[in-house]
Enzyme design. Structure first.
Site, PDB file in Angstrom:
ATOM      1  N   HIS A 687       0.826  -1.205   0.000  1.00 29.31           N
ATOM      2  CA  HIS A 687       0.000   0.000   0.000  1.00 29.31           C
ATOM      3  C   HIS A 687       0.864   1.260   0.000  1.00 29.31           C
ATOM      4  CE1 HIS A 687      -4.104  -1.493   0.403  1.00 29.31           C
ATOM      5  NE2 HIS A 687      -3.698  -2.380   1.308  1.00 29.31           N
ATOM      6  N   ASP A 694      -7.488  -2.234  -1.727  1.00 27.53           N
ATOM      7  CA  ASP A 694      -8.496  -2.974  -0.967  1.00 27.53           C
ATOM      8  C   ASP A 694      -9.850  -2.627  -1.560  1.00 27.53           C
ATOM      9  OD1 ASP A 694      -6.409  -3.747   0.648  1.00 27.53           O
ATOM     10  OD2 ASP A 694      -6.987  -2.477   2.349  1.00 27.53           O
ATOM     11  N   GLU A 752      -6.050 -11.970   2.813  1.00 30.46           N
ATOM     12  CA  GLU A 752      -7.106 -10.955   2.732  1.00 30.46           C
ATOM     13  C   GLU A 752      -7.793 -11.049   1.373  1.00 30.46           C
ATOM     14  OE1 GLU A 752      -4.960  -7.628   5.638  1.00 30.46           O
ATOM     15  OE2 GLU A 752      -4.931  -7.351   3.469  1.00 30.46           O
ATOM     16  N   HIS A 755      -7.751  -7.714  -0.717  1.00 26.87           N
ATOM     17  CA  HIS A 755      -6.482  -7.019  -0.967  1.00 26.87           C
ATOM     18  C   HIS A 755      -5.825  -7.598  -2.219  1.00 26.87           C
ATOM     19  CE1 HIS A 755      -2.382  -5.527   0.714  1.00 26.87           C
ATOM     20  NE2 HIS A 755      -2.185  -5.978  -0.509  1.00 26.87           N
TER      21      HIS A 755
END
Length: 780
Positions: A687, A694, A752, A755
């Site tokens: 990120h 996301d 995740e 993600h």
């Protein structure tokens, strides 16, 4: 013993040693091969430690230990390391019974209530339960007692565990079927305590452990503090965590702590038909009876008295396996060949490894001693890269389905009652990881079909599944405790249960909120799960044989703890993060070119959670709701969005570029046990580089965000991209999103589902500018 010579010492990951009467080249060669196999398992499957010993009538002939015995990974495993033997404990309980039989204090075939009058489970079938039936798992009892069971972290004592069995009902007539029961062996242990007039542990020491000289063995952890091997819990769709040090309320069934040397003394006594230096553990005739098949075959395992009786290459093998909270064990004795083997591993339910190593050790020693070629140790390779991508897909036979997908860079399988890593072998494919070994797997060269256990499934496109019926939908979710979760989920329109970390089993509805386990397989055959509801009809618990599993939302529970800590120290967290400096690194391959996602595609919606309070921190972290990505990633995301719009969905962005100081705040605020869900600021995150996003989808027709297996930013296994749970429809939505975004050069982050990382995210530098600074505005 002092006159014996060290025949040789092998130095591997940890030292391995052998004591023998004289040099034995065949054993030396076998030891080297076994050591190589054990080291491969430690490396390939991330096992903290493994220990193996070869035993002969003269004692332990060779032993080895590999890996680390402590959580920090600094202390090598050794012959002094203590392991939990799990259900191998049952053999010691049963030997104690036979010792008392020899003394005329017990009889195997009289009603057990002769010795334990308070034992009165409900019996609708008639007939009495005997010690022979208990020792051979033919009593008809449930697997676990309502109290003091495998899940109970606050048991009273074994007597209370046995007393609670009176609250249960037999699932079969005594003597009629083989049904494994820990509760049944707890009853045996209490019979021993009652007859000897001693607490069970003291009786076991007096009858078995002390005569054998097992000075590093016992039924509680306290005497072995600092020596017990670090072990881990694991799941196909969850993190590795340290195993909890839970003491059982039924020590007769599974509480033995021991070492390779001590368990080797027991195997030595078996090979000597009960003879030990101080006299006899048991008479030879008693062991013969224990090794005799007591009842006709019923199920996969055939029992003598306690011992599992089997055949290996035409030779009789007796023994038992064990598994208990992070530890797995296998003990095998081949009486006619004069050989025994002990194997320990330190990942929960890793019995496929202990079984594989023990079998290989016996076969290797036998082969080399007879001058024949040693068998090769199966070392399947994970399927990765282009081959993994080619073999990924959804397959169906019209009734059930199988999915293969890439997880953490390698191919995994999700079949009706089978999950695990797919490995390529010289002859084809198999499923093998720390907890699973299944070799009845075949995949077509063109990946047009897959066969699992002889059942063929054809490649197809997964259609949109219907929603589950109202009753099943209400049951789906997690129950129990963090140390042992019971999960109800839907698969191919049917109810399934995940229990004891590794078993995925289909259930059969028998009545409203009543679901039966299969009768022919699994841990709980012939047993039933029932569900409790409150006055409003909400499901509050699952009940298994009197064991109550409360309904849980583990993600919400962790989030509440995190929020409480953040709100008490938000100013300090933010100040520390802003004052810190991102890690230095070499110049990046590409310059940063952060671009607003909504400029790339104005139809993409934003729901920037960290600009508000609807996030795991519970506070606004960003000053404005903006989303930026490196320009190629933003343009790719636009293409994803346009492709999904043709299917009636749009993209909803929760987060994209994230300043480094925010990553540090997340890390500092998160519990250590949940840090797999946040990035390590010392490394910088994807990120921070503007190459991760996301997101989720929303329905164009209604504007409603999709409901998938878990919530955004949820600190639980429901967040994992290969989570086996939820409904068919939820997992279908998850895969629709994943396939669409991966088609444009993104990869899902394994832990995740929301993600996704773009291309080679490492090519971009770590950024720490706020959104306002990116737009030429000052930070407030």
């Amino acid at each position: 013993m002092m006159k014996r010579l060290l025949a040789w010492i092998i130095v591997l990951v940890a030292p391995a040693a052998a004591l023998a009467q004289a040099p034995d080249p065949a054993l030396d060669r076998a030891a080297a091969l076994i050591a190589d196999a054990a080291q491969w398992e430690v490396r390939e499957k991330q096992i903290p430690s493994i220990a193996v010993a070869i035993i002969g009538p003269e004692g332990v002939r060779w032993s080895g230990a590999w890996g680390k015995a402590d959580a920090a990974g600094k202390v090598p495993a050794s012959a002094d390391t203590v392991y939990r033997a799990g259900s191998v404990s049952k053999l010691f309980t049963d030997v104690a019974v036979m010792k008392l039989v020899e003394q005329g204090k017990l009889k195997l075939d009289v009603p057990v209530r002769t010795y334990l009058p308070t034992f009165q489970p409900k019996n609708p079938f008639g007939g009495e339960i005997t010690l022979r039936q208990l020792m051979t798992h033919r009593s008809g009892l449930v697997r676990e007692s309502p109290r003091g069971n495998y899940f109970d972290i606050t048991p009273k004592d074994q007597a209370d565990s046995v007393l609670s069995i009176n609250e249960t009902t037999l699932v079969a007539a005594p003597g009629s079927i083989t049904k494994y029961s820990n509760a049944g062996i707890a009853v045996v242990g209490e019979v021993i305590a009652r007859v000897t007039g001693m607490p069970f542990e003291k009786a076991l020491h007096a009858l078995v452990l002390d005569p054998l000289g097992m000075t590093s063995s016992g039924l509680t952890a306290a005497p072995f503090a600092g020596r017990i091997a670090h072990s881990e819990m694991a799941a196909f769709d969850g993190p590795r965590v340290a195993a909890p040090p839970i003491e059982l309320g039924m020590p007769a069934a599974g509480s033995l702590y021991t070492t390779t040397g001590d368990l080797g003394r027991f195997a030595q006594a078996l090979l000597n038909k009960g003879e030990i230096p101080s006299g006899r553990m048991l008479k030879a005739a008693s062991l013969d009876e224990m090794w005799r098949r007591q009842y006709p075959a019923s199920g996969a395992r055939i029992f003598g008295l306690g011992f599992v009786v089997a055949d290996m290459d035409g030779k009789r093998v007796v023994g038992h396996g064990g598994a208990i909270y992070g530890h797995s064990t296998q003990l095998l004795v081949m009486p006619e060949a004069g050989l025994g083997v002990v194997a320990f591993t330190t990942v929960d339910a890793s019995n496929p490894i202990t079984n594989k190593l023990a079998d290989y050790a016996l076969r290797t020693v036998l082969a080399l001693k007879t001058g024949t070629e040693a068998p090769s140790y199966a070392k399947g390779e994970l399927v990765t890269g282009a081959e993994a991508k080619r073999l990924s897909g959804w397959f169906t036979n019209g009734k059930q389905s199988v999915s293969t997908r890439i997880y953490a860079g390698h191919l995994v399988i999700d079949a009706p009652e089978l999950v695990g890593d797919v490995r390529r072998t010289p002859t084809g494919f198999m499923v093998e990881d720390a907890q699973t070994r299944f070799d009845k797997l075949a995949i077509a060269d063109d990946a047009s079909w897959i066969e699992v256990g002889g059942v063929r499934y054809a490649r197809d496109e997964m259609p949109e599944p219907p929603l589950p019926n109202a009753e099943l939908a209400a049951l789906i979710g997690d129950y129990g405790w963090a140390h042992n979760v019971l999960r109800i989920y839907e698969r191919d329109g049917r109810p399934f249960v995940w229990i004891e970390w590794t078993e995925h089993t289909e259930l059969t509805r028998t009545a409203a909120d009543h679901y039966a386990f299969p009768t022919d397989r699994g841990l709980y055959p012939f047993e039933t799960l029932t569900f409790e509801r409150d006055a409003a009809g909400a499901v509050t618990a699952a009940n298994l044989g009197g064991i109550r599993f409360p309904r849980r939302d583990f993600g919400a529970e962790v989030e509440a703890k995190v929020r409480a800590g953040v709100q008490a120290n938000f100013a300090g967290l933010r100040a520390a993060a802003l004052a810190a400096t991102p890690p230095s690194e070499p110049p990046s391959a590409k310059p940063s070119d952060l671009y607003a996602i909504t400029k790339a595609d104005p139809t993409i919606r934003l729901d920037i959670r960290y600009a508000g309070t609807n996030n795991f921190m519970g506070i606004p972290v960003y000053e404005s709701a903006r989303a930026f990505l490196q320009r190629p990633a933003a343009e790719a995301l636009s293409r994803v969005n346009q492709a999904l719009r043709k299917r009636g969905y749009g993209l909803l962005i929760h987060d994209a570029y994230r300043p480094w100081y925010v990553t540090k705040m997340f890390w500092d605020a998160s519990p250590v046990s949940s840090r797999m869900f946040v990035a390590d600021p010392s490394q910088g995150s994807r990120h921070n580089r503007g190459a991760a996003v996301d997101l989720t989808m929303f329905e164009l027709a209604t504007g409603k965000p999709m409901e998938t297996t878990g919530r955004y930013d949820e600190f639980s296994t429901r967040s994992y991209s290969n989570f086996v749970g939820g409904t068919d429809h939820q997992r279908w939505l998850r895969e629709v999103l994943r396939s669409a975004i991966e088609a444009e050069g993104f990869d899902v982050y394994p832990e995740e589902w929301w993600h996704f990382d773009y291309g080679n995210w490492r090519d971009y530098p770590i950024g720490n500018k706020t959104f306002e600074e990116l737009e030429g505005r000052k930070r407030r």
